[in-house]
Motif scaffolding. Sequence first.
Motif, PDB file in Angstrom:
ATOM      1  N   UNK A 287       0.842  -1.597   0.303  1.00  0.00           N
ATOM      2  CA  UNK A 287       0.298   0.197  -0.461  1.00  0.00           C
ATOM      3  C   UNK A 287       1.376   0.965  -0.122  1.00  0.00           C
ATOM      4  N   UNK A 288       1.929   1.284   0.615  1.00  0.00           N
ATOM      5  CA  UNK A 288       2.582   2.509   0.865  1.00  0.00           C
ATOM      6  C   UNK A 288       3.322   2.371  -0.080  1.00  0.00           C
ATOM      7  N   UNK A 289       3.689   1.879  -1.192  1.00  0.00           N
ATOM      8  CA  UNK A 289       4.190   2.018  -2.474  1.00  0.00           C
ATOM      9  C   UNK A 289       2.961   2.253  -3.929  1.00  0.00           C
ATOM     10  N   UNK A 290       1.782   1.917  -3.510  1.00  0.00           N
ATOM     11  CA  UNK A 290       1.263   2.551  -3.772  1.00  0.00           C
ATOM     12  C   UNK A 290       1.382   3.861  -5.185  1.00  0.00           C
ATOM     13  N   UNK A 291       1.320   4.302  -6.475  1.00  0.00           N
ATOM     14  CA  UNK A 291       1.891   5.463  -7.027  1.00  0.00           C
ATOM     15  C   UNK A 291       0.181   6.208  -6.535  1.00  0.00           C
ATOM     16  N   UNK A 292      -0.843   5.266  -6.417  1.00  0.00           N
ATOM     17  CA  UNK A 292      -1.857   5.901  -6.150  1.00  0.00           C
ATOM     18  C   UNK A 292      -3.575   5.678  -4.973  1.00  0.00           C
ATOM     19  N   UNK A 293      -3.216   5.967  -4.129  1.00  0.00           N
ATOM     20  CA  UNK A 293      -4.222   5.072  -2.809  1.00  0.00           C
ATOM     21  C   UNK A 293      -5.275   4.944  -4.269  1.00  0.00           C
ATOM     22  N   UNK A 294      -5.739   5.214  -4.634  1.00  0.00           N
ATOM     23  CA  UNK A 294      -7.067   5.165  -5.069  1.00  0.00           C
ATOM     24  C   UNK A 294      -7.303   3.586  -5.494  1.00  0.00           C
ATOM     25  N   UNK A 295      -6.054   3.285  -5.796  1.00  0.00           N
ATOM     26  CA  UNK A 295      -5.609   1.497  -5.876  1.00  0.00           C
ATOM     27  C   UNK A 295      -5.886   0.744  -5.381  1.00  0.00           C
ATOM     28  N   UNK A 296      -5.742   1.380  -3.804  1.00  0.00           N
ATOM     29  CA  UNK A 296      -5.772   0.240  -2.814  1.00  0.00           C
ATOM     30  C   UNK A 296      -7.209  -0.706  -2.158  1.00  0.00           C
ATOM     31  N   UNK A 297      -8.017  -0.066  -2.593  1.00  0.00           N
ATOM     32  CA  UNK A 297      -8.896  -1.567  -3.242  1.00  0.00           C
ATOM     33  C   UNK A 297      -8.727  -2.590  -3.364  1.00  0.00           C
ATOM     34  N   UNK A 298      -7.806  -2.271  -4.985  1.00  0.00           N
ATOM     35  CA  UNK A 298      -8.190  -3.101  -5.845  1.00  0.00           C
ATOM     36  C   UNK A 298      -6.608  -4.153  -5.799  1.00  0.00           C
ATOM     37  N   UNK A 299      -5.917  -3.833  -4.641  1.00  0.00           N
ATOM     38  CA  UNK A 299      -4.825  -4.180  -4.616  1.00  0.00           C
ATOM     39  C   UNK A 299      -4.900  -4.592  -3.301  1.00  0.00           C
ATOM     40  N   UNK A 300      -5.560  -4.779  -2.650  1.00  0.00           N
ATOM     41  CA  UNK A 300      -5.628  -5.725  -1.293  1.00  0.00           C
ATOM     42  C   UNK A 300      -6.316  -6.842  -1.986  1.00  0.00           C
ATOM     43  N   UNK A 301      -7.553  -6.774  -2.505  1.00  0.00           N
ATOM     44  CA  UNK A 301      -8.365  -8.356  -3.430  1.00  0.00           C
ATOM     45  C   UNK A 301      -7.419  -9.073  -4.424  1.00  0.00           C
ATOM     46  N   UNK A 302      -6.754  -8.328  -4.566  1.00  0.00           N
ATOM     47  CA  UNK A 302      -5.910  -9.263  -5.617  1.00  0.00           C
ATOM     48  C   UNK A 302      -5.269  -9.762  -4.758  1.00  0.00           C
ATOM     49  N   UNK A 303      -4.475  -9.585  -4.007  1.00  0.00           N
ATOM     50  CA  UNK A 303      -3.399 -10.116  -3.347  1.00  0.00           C
ATOM     51  C   UNK A 303      -4.243 -11.139  -2.332  1.00  0.00           C
ATOM     52  N   UNK A 304      -5.590 -11.119  -1.566  1.00  0.00           N
ATOM     53  CA  UNK A 304      -6.365 -11.631  -0.910  1.00  0.00           C
ATOM     54  C   UNK A 304      -6.617 -12.870  -1.625  1.00  0.00           C
ATOM     55  N   UNK A 305      -7.092 -12.551  -2.875  1.00  0.00           N
ATOM     56  CA  UNK A 305      -7.656 -14.128  -3.581  1.00  0.00           C
ATOM     57  C   UNK A 305      -6.351 -14.703  -4.131  1.00  0.00           C
ATOM     58  N   UNK A 306      -5.287 -13.785  -4.295  1.00  0.00           N
ATOM     59  CA  UNK A 306      -4.236 -14.381  -4.300  1.00  0.00           C
ATOM     60  C   UNK A 306      -4.049 -15.725  -3.787  1.00  0.00           C
ATOM     61  N   UNK A 307      -3.466 -15.266  -2.234  1.00  0.00           N
ATOM     62  CA  UNK A 307      -2.892 -15.633  -1.101  1.00  0.00           C
ATOM     63  C   UNK A 307      -4.075 -17.037  -0.729  1.00  0.00           C
ATOM     64  N   UNK A 308      -5.131 -16.985  -1.308  1.00  0.00           N
ATOM     65  CA  UNK A 308      -6.460 -17.641  -0.367  1.00  0.00           C
ATOM     66  C   UNK A 308      -5.561 -18.503  -2.027  1.00  0.00           C
ATOM     67  N   UNK A 309      -5.556 -18.594  -3.130  1.00  0.00           N
ATOM     68  CA  UNK A 309      -5.296 -19.892  -4.483  1.00  0.00           C
ATOM     69  C   UNK A 309      -3.758 -20.288  -3.479  1.00  0.00           C
TER      70      UNK A 309
END
Length: 389
Positions: A287-309
């Motif tokens: 999250x700290x490295x995101x160029x735009x904080x507006x991307x955080x929600x999609x970033x978190x969801x993508x990380x969650x889905x990836x780690x679940x799989x």
Amino acid sequence: MVDAPLDVLLIGGGLANGLIAWRLRQTRPELRILLVERGATLGGNHTWSYYHPDLTPAQHAWLAPLVAHRWPGYEVRFPAHRRRLSTPCYSISADRFHQVLQPALGDAVLLGAIVDEVSATGARINGAWQPAGLVIDGRGHAASPHMRYAWQKFVGREVLLRQPHGQALPVIMDATVSQDDGYRFVYTLPLDERRILVEDTYYSGAPALDEAALRRRIDDYIAARGWQVERVEREESGVLPIALSGDIERFWRDKPAQLACSGLRAGLFHATTGYSLPFAVRLADEIAALPALSEAGDCIRARSVAQWRGQLFMRLLNRMLFFASAPAQRYRLLQRFYGLPQARIERFYAARLTWADKLRILSGKPPVPLGAAFMAMANIERGTSSKPS
């Protein structure tokens, strides 16, 4: 309260949101953030432990001020064998967490807060609406009809002994104790020569926690070790989810539209141990490295889905633990696991198993009936009506 919109509003001052806030303050101090906690301190009343291979050197460096205790290795004890491993391990106490984060964040922390409403655009805090460009809900595990869990539950007591305990390293699993309510072990962390944290822990099919019974068992364990307690300094308890199966896409579709989550609430934890610290550290960095904080929600969801799989194999092992053996015999699976090479054990805890690791873990004669093992392995990933015992 801040009247103007914030850049980041973090609801819940536990591990994940605390690390996100601290990492943002370290790397992007210009952001206007607020970390909101209903309790009187950040971090609640917890102890978080992790291993050296779980994190990168850079992550170890920025997390170092939070570390209260370090050890050069640890031990495990089972009826058939005992083993000492040279994997360095670390512990963060809730006291240290608060002592470091509170002054570092300053007026970006709001304690004793009542939160009545949370959305992707803000939250109602102490009766007033606080808008924010990014809201992250980190208020702990939330039940979902799309997930099936077992539970790791525990009571821990930090005690000051009358004499030195003589234990140099943590014993992260002492499974030589009686096996009750599933797989049971005692976890001990030596904090100094007379202080030690003793946790009575269970891998159980039910989340109910009889704290009084566990306190008595802790007292019995301490007495059996020949220790005498001068006083109990603190107590903690917890019930952590152990993932068995589920549908991660439906899990996320049920959450409020566009609301970002963190920690257990985002499903970001180790499927078998229930531990979340390495995932929280990785998320804070991302999250700290995101160029735009507006991307955080999609970033978190993508990380969650990836780690679940990515943890499908872990959930398979969990189903073997809970469905392929009688509760009193579950320790045999862990006893066998701790006969593996140390590097393989380290990759397991870091949730970075290779295909070779997975094949080796399943190879040989399993310490459970083969028929039950195959049925557990074939159990449908998206869940069945059966419940763990």
